[in-house]
Design an enzyme around this catalytic site. Sequence first.
Site, PDB file in Angstrom:
ATOM      1  N   ILE A 143       2.650   7.690  12.107  1.00 34.70           N
ATOM      2  CA  ILE A 143       1.367   7.495  11.419  1.00 34.70           C
ATOM      3  C   ILE A 143       1.548   7.827   9.944  1.00 34.70           C
ATOM      4  CG2 ILE A 143      -1.065   8.187  11.306  1.00 34.70           C
ATOM      5  CD1 ILE A 143      -0.740   9.291  14.198  1.00 34.70           C
ATOM      6  N   ASP A 160       6.291   9.716  -0.402  1.00 33.46           N
ATOM      7  CA  ASP A 160       5.275   8.881  -1.046  1.00 33.46           C
ATOM      8  C   ASP A 160       5.595   7.432  -0.675  1.00 33.46           C
ATOM      9  OD1 ASP A 160       3.865   7.271  -2.932  1.00 33.46           O
ATOM     10  OD2 ASP A 160       3.818   8.927  -4.365  1.00 33.46           O
ATOM     11  N   ASN A 216      -1.516   3.436   7.831  1.00 37.53           N
ATOM     12  CA  ASN A 216      -2.859   3.918   7.478  1.00 37.53           C
ATOM     13  C   ASN A 216      -2.948   4.424   6.038  1.00 37.53           C
ATOM     14  OD1 ASN A 216      -5.556   5.419   8.026  1.00 37.53           O
ATOM     15  ND2 ASN A 216      -4.116   7.078   7.523  1.00 37.53           N
ATOM     16  N   TYR A 254      -9.491  -3.022  -5.086  1.00 36.37           N
ATOM     17  CA  TYR A 254      -9.403  -2.406  -3.750  1.00 36.37           C
ATOM     18  C   TYR A 254      -9.620  -3.486  -2.684  1.00 36.37           C
ATOM     19  CZ  TYR A 254     -10.270   0.388   0.397  1.00 36.37           C
ATOM     20  OH  TYR A 254     -10.199   0.907   1.675  1.00 36.37           O
ATOM     21  N   LYS A 272      -7.030  -4.880   0.263  1.00 36.17           N
ATOM     22  CA  LYS A 272      -7.317  -4.908   1.695  1.00 36.17           C
ATOM     23  C   LYS A 272      -7.345  -6.348   2.237  1.00 36.17           C
ATOM     24  CE  LYS A 272      -7.323  -0.537   2.658  1.00 36.17           C
ATOM     25  NZ  LYS A 272      -6.365   0.020   3.625  1.00 36.17           N
ATOM     26  N   VAL A 283     -16.365   5.290   6.161  1.00 34.47           N
ATOM     27  CA  VAL A 283     -15.920   6.405   6.997  1.00 34.47           C
ATOM     28  C   VAL A 283     -15.936   7.669   6.141  1.00 34.47           C
ATOM     29  CG1 VAL A 283     -14.160   7.218   8.617  1.00 34.47           C
ATOM     30  CG2 VAL A 283     -14.281   4.778   8.055  1.00 34.47           C
TER      31      VAL A 283
END
Length: 250
Positions: free
Chosen positions: A7, A58, A85, A151, A155, A184
């Site tokens: 993850i 990173d 993620n 942004y 995405k 979120v």
Amino acid sequence: MTKTALITGATSGIGEATAYEFAKQGMNLILCGRRLDRLQNTKKALEHLTRVHILNFDVRDKKAVFEAIESLPEDFKQIDILINNAGNAHGLDPINTGNIDDWDAMMDINVKGLLYVSKAIIPQMTERKSGQIINIGSSAGKEVYPKGNVYCGSKHAVLAITEGMRMDLNPFGIKVGAINPGLVETEFSKVRFKGDPIADSVYKGFKALQAEDVAEVICFAVSRPPHVNIADILMFCTAQASSTILKKDN
Ligand code: NDP
Ligand code: 8X3
């Protein structure tokens, strides 16, 4: 057989919650992020449930990404599940006044970082002809909103890359999908607004999705039987209808 999941962005928010959810299922975990102390704390908290290895790098640093994956000990080398993620928004500005460093950060982390990590892990999946990749996109990858420009672009790129990955990895039986949440309540807005108190108001007046809500959906996606691939999920809190429609209490 116990599966191993890697993850990225496991130091907070959705990634951290996913680590806890996966640990409950007994999955072996490789947790990644830049804040080493947080990775160490989570490892300590989860070690009674499962085996945990941490990788501190990173995602922008191509060399560090490949070295980190290369450095995995024998019993963590086989990665069955990759959760891409790591990512954030940096700034919320009209395109004419946007900050170039913010643009670089979003494209370098959200898009190129995801590609570097995937590139380092996909060869072992194609060789074994198995594996699952879940990319964390966003509602912002489906619908642009004012001042979201770069942004949203990053995405949208994540979603296009996800579809491309699913096509190209289809001959190898590798599952690829995207989970796309709306708002979120994580450290996301703190990062986006760089410590400006405006970040505190973002989730006021409605009940936003919690990191655990998204983690549960990720967990659902990785626990389907071999013939089922969750290709794309868009999820909102009840108060949100689209990127621009949000029902807030007065
Ligand atoms: P958080 O800010 O809580 O978590 C972001 C995670 O990404 C942290 O663990 C951070 O770790 C990691 N990260 C950021 N930059 C880097 C980097 N350069 N290298 C390695 N890791 C990095 O936000 P969320 O949990 O909300 O965000 C997770 C993902 O979900 C992101 O891709 C975000 O775009 C997406 N998303 C978020 C939504 C929201 O409203 N919160 C909605 C839809 C999607 P560290 O700083 O320790 O490196
Ligand atoms: C995060 C959700 O609406 O802040 O991807 O862009 S939003």
